[in-house]
Each structure stands twice: as structure tokens, then as C-alpha cells.
Motif scaffolding. Structure first.
Motif, mmCIF file in Angstrom:
data_model
loop_
_atom_site.group_PDB
_atom_site.id
_atom_site.type_symbol
_atom_site.label_atom_id
_atom_site.label_comp_id
_atom_site.label_asym_id
_atom_site.label_seq_id
_atom_site.Cartn_x
_atom_site.Cartn_y
_atom_site.Cartn_z
ATOM 1 N N ILE B 200 39.439 56.521 -16.334
ATOM 2 C CA ILE B 200 38.563 55.631 -17.107
ATOM 3 C C ILE B 200 38.408 54.269 -16.430
ATOM 4 C CG2 ILE B 200 38.317 54.410 -19.294
ATOM 5 C CD1 ILE B 200 39.542 56.854 -20.633
ATOM 6 N N PRO B 201 39.527 53.566 -16.099
ATOM 7 C CA PRO B 201 39.325 52.255 -15.458
ATOM 8 C C PRO B 201 38.555 52.374 -14.166
ATOM 9 C CG PRO B 201 41.678 52.683 -15.804
ATOM 10 C CD PRO B 201 40.932 53.839 -16.372
ATOM 11 N N GLY B 202 38.825 53.430 -13.374
ATOM 12 C CA GLY B 202 38.151 53.599 -12.085
ATOM 13 C C GLY B 202 36.657 53.737 -12.272
ATOM 14 N N SER B 203 36.236 54.692 -13.126
ATOM 15 C CA SER B 203 34.792 54.896 -13.275
ATOM 16 C C SER B 203 34.143 53.687 -13.930
ATOM 17 C CB SER B 203 34.508 56.171 -14.072
ATOM 18 O OG SER B 203 35.186 56.141 -15.293
ATOM 19 N N TYR B 204 34.882 53.029 -14.839
ATOM 20 C CA TYR B 204 34.371 51.816 -15.503
ATOM 21 C C TYR B 204 34.072 50.737 -14.454
ATOM 22 C CZ TYR B 204 34.555 47.967 -19.007
ATOM 23 O OH TYR B 204 34.285 46.891 -19.806
ATOM 24 N N ILE B 205 35.082 50.447 -13.605
ATOM 25 C CA ILE B 205 34.931 49.337 -12.672
ATOM 26 C C ILE B 205 33.880 49.657 -11.616
ATOM 27 C CG2 ILE B 205 36.154 48.051 -10.878
ATOM 28 C CD1 ILE B 205 38.611 48.192 -12.765
ATOM 29 N N VAL B 206 33.884 50.890 -11.109
ATOM 30 C CA VAL B 206 32.910 51.254 -10.076
ATOM 31 C C VAL B 206 31.494 51.144 -10.631
ATOM 32 C CG1 VAL B 206 32.028 53.177 -8.705
ATOM 33 C CG2 VAL B 206 34.477 52.677 -8.738
ATOM 34 N N THR B 207 31.289 51.685 -11.843
ATOM 35 C CA THR B 207 29.949 51.594 -12.439
ATOM 36 C C THR B 207 29.527 50.148 -12.618
ATOM 37 O OG1 THR B 207 30.577 53.519 -13.712
ATOM 38 C CG2 THR B 207 28.530 52.463 -14.321
ATOM 39 N N PHE B 208 30.485 49.330 -13.093
ATOM 40 C CA PHE B 208 30.132 47.933 -13.330
ATOM 41 C C PHE B 208 29.770 47.232 -12.028
ATOM 42 C CE2 PHE B 208 31.354 43.469 -13.533
ATOM 43 C CZ PHE B 208 30.422 43.043 -14.460
ATOM 44 N N VAL B 209 30.533 47.500 -10.959
ATOM 45 C CA VAL B 209 30.250 46.854 -9.671
ATOM 46 C C VAL B 209 28.860 47.250 -9.186
ATOM 47 C CG1 VAL B 209 30.871 46.881 -7.233
ATOM 48 C CG2 VAL B 209 32.619 46.512 -8.953
ATOM 49 N N LEU B 210 28.544 48.563 -9.290
ATOM 50 C CA LEU B 210 27.216 49.009 -8.856
ATOM 51 C C LEU B 210 26.131 48.323 -9.676
ATOM 52 C CD1 LEU B 210 27.803 52.818 -8.304
ATOM 53 C CD2 LEU B 210 27.533 51.020 -6.603
ATOM 54 N N PHE B 211 26.349 48.253 -11.003
ATOM 55 C CA PHE B 211 25.341 47.644 -11.875
ATOM 56 C C PHE B 211 25.139 46.171 -11.528
ATOM 57 C CE2 PHE B 211 23.497 45.854 -15.644
ATOM 58 C CZ PHE B 211 22.703 46.855 -16.165
ATOM 59 N N ALA B 212 26.295 45.455 -11.387
ATOM 60 C CA ALA B 212 26.196 44.030 -11.078
ATOM 61 C C ALA B 212 25.539 43.821 -9.721
ATOM 62 C CB ALA B 212 27.579 43.383 -11.118
ATOM 63 N N GLY B 213 25.839 44.720 -8.772
ATOM 64 C CA GLY B 213 25.245 44.582 -7.447
ATOM 65 C C GLY B 213 23.744 44.781 -7.489
ATOM 66 N N ILE B 214 23.301 45.757 -8.287
ATOM 67 C CA ILE B 214 21.875 46.073 -8.288
ATOM 68 C C ILE B 214 21.096 45.060 -9.130
ATOM 69 C CG2 ILE B 214 20.170 47.815 -8.984
ATOM 70 C CD1 ILE B 214 22.364 49.905 -8.388
ATOM 71 N N PHE B 215 21.630 44.722 -10.319
ATOM 72 C CA PHE B 215 20.838 43.908 -11.246
ATOM 73 C C PHE B 215 21.284 42.444 -11.326
ATOM 74 C CE2 PHE B 215 20.432 48.256 -12.893
ATOM 75 C CZ PHE B 215 19.061 48.374 -12.887
ATOM 76 N N GLY B 216 22.421 42.097 -10.686
ATOM 77 C CA GLY B 216 22.981 40.756 -10.859
ATOM 78 C C GLY B 216 22.175 39.650 -10.220
#
Lengths: 244, 313
Positions: B200-216
Motif C-alpha cells: 500500500i505505501p509503495g503504490s501510494y507514494i509511486v502514484t502520488f509522485v507520478l501525479f505530482a510530476g505530471i500535473f504539479g
């Protein structure tokens, strides 16, 4: 038979529309941000409920069975419109704070439910008092919820500051989640009191109506526990579904 | 070994791990973050933590007395109280902290049937309750008697932030969320003990990093992503709240889905939302989706086709 008193008692306590029947949840949760709003909403609903019950009961021999729901709606909507115009003219502040929930009284399931389950099959005077009783029960419930929410969410009741100055308002009670918390707590409280009475042998169910829970041999008309009345018109046993 | 196998209907493999053992492990793993919070914010942090834990324990105890079933020894109330305290700012009035503890245990946990029946993480639900109820007190962050914006708020406003300070934890914020190092140390303890796993923490953090990278709006700039990761409650939430046994999916596929949903929600709240932080709302919303996720990711039983039909011979 003392029908009027029994109907009032029924609406206020035994079948309180909010705390027991759980009808009309939409205005209950939406407008009870303050005690004044709850009281205003309740009284407005009561007027519409009592008058529409009276008229529907008087017209019950004329309205054809198959189109009774549209006929009820027409009667209820006329009263709601009249009441809204009166509110706009004389209490514009209340009209403004209740907003869209005044026209929505038309689809309030308490009114349609009482028309269908009581007024349509009972004489005029008991129907009028049924409407007043249910309306008072609704008003009582809404005012209680509004008062608790206003006290916790703003430190006031009816606009009078009751809490010490150091009190920090718990803002969530002024918002939608707070309505659910307060409603649940009040329902739990009244169930607790009723359970205690039942254990002590003073059951609310059997006061007033003289119900022996023997529906086969009982001829009381308009009893909401029964599946159909003696004249053969079938009706739903349970409370009406929320309209909105 | 032999006494663990019983001739009976399934389950055949039994474990001796009990609730209080797991809860004790979580408490131990939270100690670095707690210690750092007290060091960083001073003795008042200790008072907040003590009041919150006392209020959760007392609520659980009195509710148990009323129901005739004492559950306070399973230590779950201590974990809830500690997690809640770590999610509060140090300046919070003590009565608010106590009220939050009562809400977490009484309304979120006990009224729904006690531990194992709560549909939301009690500590986070209480934090959100307090955030809506006391918006000013809940966002009054200070550090070294200096009141200021959290690094995340500064980041959102486009100011420069010191990533090293954020990783160590010398920044304003809630008591337990500031130090990434302390939280990761605790998370390592939990993972090594086998209490949680990285799914859970792994997929949570990876997804968040990708999201922040794309939309941040800053691309995959390492300093920006590091600041987003170490700011706010993301680390505490990912390792200690999202992995709560009661409110996470039990299927393995579901846990990845859950992590991804949390990452997306956190990203949406942080980048497109009005506030700078969104971890607590993301996790309690994710909690609500858990029954649906479990239903969709239910594994096919042996001998059955997908969709529940029995295989033909």
C-alpha cells in the motif's frame, strides 16, 4: 371516541414523523442549522399538512382511486404556494433563510404519506387533528435538532447566547455532518427513554389507541400498523419512501 | 508446531499473533516520530499526546463498562490516541484534543461495533472532524515559537523551501508528521517485523509522485518532488494510517488498487484543491471505497472460473 387527542398524541410521540417514522429527512437535515429555522420550517409544514389533510379527507368521496396521487399533489401544491406567498409578504427573513425548502414541502413525504395513509380513509375532523399532530411532532423534532445544532455550532439558542465567552463553537454542527450526528443522538436518546418505559411496563404503543396487537379482530380505522382497511382498499403498511 | 494444526474444518493454519502484540509493534514503531515531535515542539507536545491517549483509553474503558465487554487491553485505543495526537498541531487547546479522542473512539469506532467494524480510520476521522470544527486552532502551526506556513503551503504559494529541513523535520506542522527520517525508521521496524508490507505505501507514494510530476506544474524536478513527498502528512499517512488492518482491503490486488486510489486523491487534493494538504481526506475517502475494491478484486476460488461459475470437467 376521543380521536382528536389520540391523533395529536400519535403525531407528537408515538409516531413522531422525524424520530420514529424517519420521514421528511431532507428538510430535517438541511434547514435545522438554527432553532428558529427548525421552528419556522416545522410550523410551515404543519399548516400545509393540516389543511391538505382536511381538504383531502373532505374530497375523499369524489377523488377517483386511480388518480388520487396527482389529486393529492395538486391540493398540497396549492397550499404550499399560498403559504409561500404569505411568508414572502409577512416574514420575508424566514422565507429567505428557508429558501428552496419551502417549495419542496410539496414533495415532503410526511404530507403525502399522511394523505395516503390517513386522510384518504378517515373523516375530516380526525384528519385535521392528525395533520396538526404530525405537524407539531415535526416542528418539535426540528426545533430540538436546530436548538442543539445552534447551541454547539454557534453557542446560541434562538439567537440568545447561552454559552460562556470562552466557548469555542464546534463548527461542524452548523454544517451537514452535524445534522446527522444530532439526529442520530436524539433518536438514540428517545429510543433509550422508550425502552426504559417499556421495561417498566408503561409501553407507549398501547397508550391511547388501546391496541392489543390483534389486527385480525380489530376494527380501528386508519391504524398504520395494518395492511388494509376494512373496506378493502389496500395500502402500504410501511412508511412512504422519501420523495426527493 | 504440532499443536498449531488441528483436525477440523478450515482454516488449518493458525497464528498466535494477537491484537495487542500487533498494536504494541505499531506503538514501538511510532516512538521515533513521537520522540522527535516532543524534541522539536517542546514539552507541550508531550501534554497533547498524554491528553489524547488518556481520552481515547478512558472512552474505550467507559464504553466497555457500559457494554460489559472490556476491550481496552488490546491497546488499539492507545494506537488511535497516539496517531491522533501526532496529527494535531502542538498549540491545540487540550480540551479539543480530548474531544477528538472521544469522537475517534466513541463515534467512529465503538458505535459501529468496536475494533474490526469501524469503516474509517478513527484517528483520521477525528482529525477531519476537528479540522472542520476548529479550522483556526487546527492550522495554527508553530516551530521554535515561530508561527508560519507549513512547507507545503509555502510550496503551493510558489516559495522556495528547504528540503533538508523537511527531511529532518525542523519545520512547522503537526506533532508527528514533520520528520521523514523518524517516520521511515518506524516504518522499517514495522516492515521488518512483518506487521505491514510495502504494497500500500509503495503504490501510494509511486502514484502520488507520478501525479505530482505530471500535473504539479514543475515537471519531474527532484527538489519539488522531494518537497512534496516529505511535506505534510504523506509519509505518516502512507505507512501508519493507510496500512491500518481494519480499513484497508484484504485482497492483494485490492491493496495495490487502494494505494493507487489514495495517491490519485492526495494528488488531486494537494494540487487542484484549495488547501495545501489532502492526505487525511484522501485516506478516509479511500477507506469508504474499500468494500467496493474488495468486491471487485476478490480472487477466484480453486475450481471456479472467473465470475464464480464452477469449472466443467
Amino acid at each position: 371516541m376521543n380521536n382528536a387527542g389520540e391523533r395529536l398524541y400519535n403525531g407528537l410521540v408515538k409516531e413522531n414523523p422525524t424520530f420514529v417514522l424517519m420521514l421528511g429527512m431532507c428538510p430535517t437535515l438541511a434547514v435545522t442549522t438554527s432553532a428558529m429555522n427548525g421552528l419556522g420550517m416545522g410550523l410551515t409544514t404543519m399548516v400545509v399538512l393540516a389543511l391538505s389533510n382536511l381538504i383531502i379527507s373532505l374530497l375523499r368521496g369524489i377523488i377517483p382511486n386511480r388518480v388520487r396521487i396527482p389529486a393529492f399533489i395538486v391540493i398540497i401544491a396549492s397550499f404550499v404556494t399560498a403559504v409561500q406567498l404569505l411568508l414572502q409578504a409577512y416574514i420575508p427573513a424566514l422565507n429567505k433563510s428557508l429558501g428552496v425548502y419551502i417549495p419542496l414541502i410539496v414533495v415532503n413525504c410526511i404530507i403525502l404519506g399522511r394523505a395516503e395513509s390517513y386522510a384518504y380513509s378517515n373523516p375530516a375532523i380526525p384528519s385535521l387533528f392528525d395533520g396538526i399532530g404530525m405537524g407539531l411532532g415535526f416542528t418539535f423534532a426540528l426545533t430540538c435538532i436546530g436548538a442543539v445544532r445552534e447551541l454547539l455550532g454557534a453557542g446560541e439558542v434562538f439567537g440568545f447566547a447561552l454559552m460562556p465567552d470562552s466557548f469555542v463553537p464546534i463548527r461542524i454542527f452548523g454544517q451537514a455532518p452535524g445534522a446527522f450526528f444530532v439526529l442520530a443522538a436524539l433518536v438514540a436518546l428517545q429510543n433509550y427513554v422508550k425502552d426504559g418505559r417499556k421495561k417498566a411496563g408503561k409501553s407507549y404503543e398501547k397508550i391511547g389507541s388501546g391496541c392489543s396487537e390483534d389486527c385480525m379482530n380489530c376494527s380501528e380505522k386508519g391504524c398504520t400498523k395494518r395492511f388494509y382497511d376494512g373496506d378493502g382498499t389496500s395500502k402500504a403498511a410501511g412508511p412512504e419512501k422519501e420523495e426527493r | 508446531m504440532s499443536e498449531l494444526f488441528k483436525v477440523s474444518s478450515n482454516p488449518h493454519i493458525r497464528s498466535k499473533v494477537a491484537t495487542n502484540g500487533l498494536m504494541a509493534a505499531v506503538i514501538i514503531a511510532l516512538m521515533p516520530a513521537t520522540g522527535f515531535g516532543i524534541y522539536n515542539f517542546g514539552p507541550r507536545a508531550l501534554a497533547v499526546i498524554a491528553v489524547t491517549i488518556a481520552s481515547t483509553i478512558l472512552t474505550e474503558y467507559f464504553f466497555g463498562l457500559y457494554k460489559g465487554k472490556l476491550t481496552v487491553t488490546d491497546l488499539s485505543a492507545v494506537v488511535t490516541g497516539l496517531l491522533l495526537a501526532l496529527n494535531l498541531p502542538v498549540t491545540i487547546p487540550l480540551w479539543m484534543a480530548a474531544l477528538g479522542g472521544v469522537f475517534a473512539i466513541l463515534v467512529v469506532k465503538m458505535l459501529f461495533g468496536g475494533l474490526g467494524q469501524n469503516f474509517m480510520n478513527p484517528a483520521l476521522a477525528a482529525r477531519c472532524f476537528m479540522l472542520i470544527s476548529f479550522p483556526t486552532a487546527m492550522t495554527a502551526f508553530e516551530c521554535d515559537a515561530y508561527t508560519g506556513a507549513t512547507p507545503l503551503a509555502a510550496l503551493k504559494a510558489g516559495e522556495a523551501v528547504n528540503v533538508l529541513d523537511m527531511v529532518i523535520g525542523r519545520t512547522p506542522g503537526t506533532i508527528g508528521e514533520t520528520s521523514v527520517i523518524a517516520i521511515l525508521a518506524g516504518a522499517c521496524i514495522l516492515i521488518l517485523l512483518g506487521v505491514i508490507d510495502i504494497r500500500i505505501p509503495g503504490s501510494y507514494i509511486v502514484t502520488f509522485v507520478l501525479f505530482a510530476g505530471i500535473f504539479g506544474g514543475h515537471g519531474f524536478h527532484p527538489a519539488y518532488l522531494a518537497a512534496q513527498l516529505s511535506g505534510g502528512g504523506l509519509m505518516l499517512g502512507a505507512f501508519f494510517m493507510a496500512t491500518d488492518y481494519v480499513t484497508r482491503p484484504i485482497t492483494i490486488k485490492g491493496q495495490y488498487v487502494y494505494g493507487i486510489v489514495l495517491g490519485l486523491l492526495t494528488g488531486i487534493f494537494r494540487i487542484f484543491g484549495p488547501g495545501a494538504e489532502g492526505v487525511s481526506y484522501a485516506i478516509i475517502l479511500g477507506n469508504l471505497l474499500v468494500p467496493l475494491i474488495e468486491k471487485c478484486t476478490r480472487p477466484t476460488a480453486f475450481g471456479y472460473q472467473k465470475g464464480g461459475r464452477r469449472l466443467e470437467k
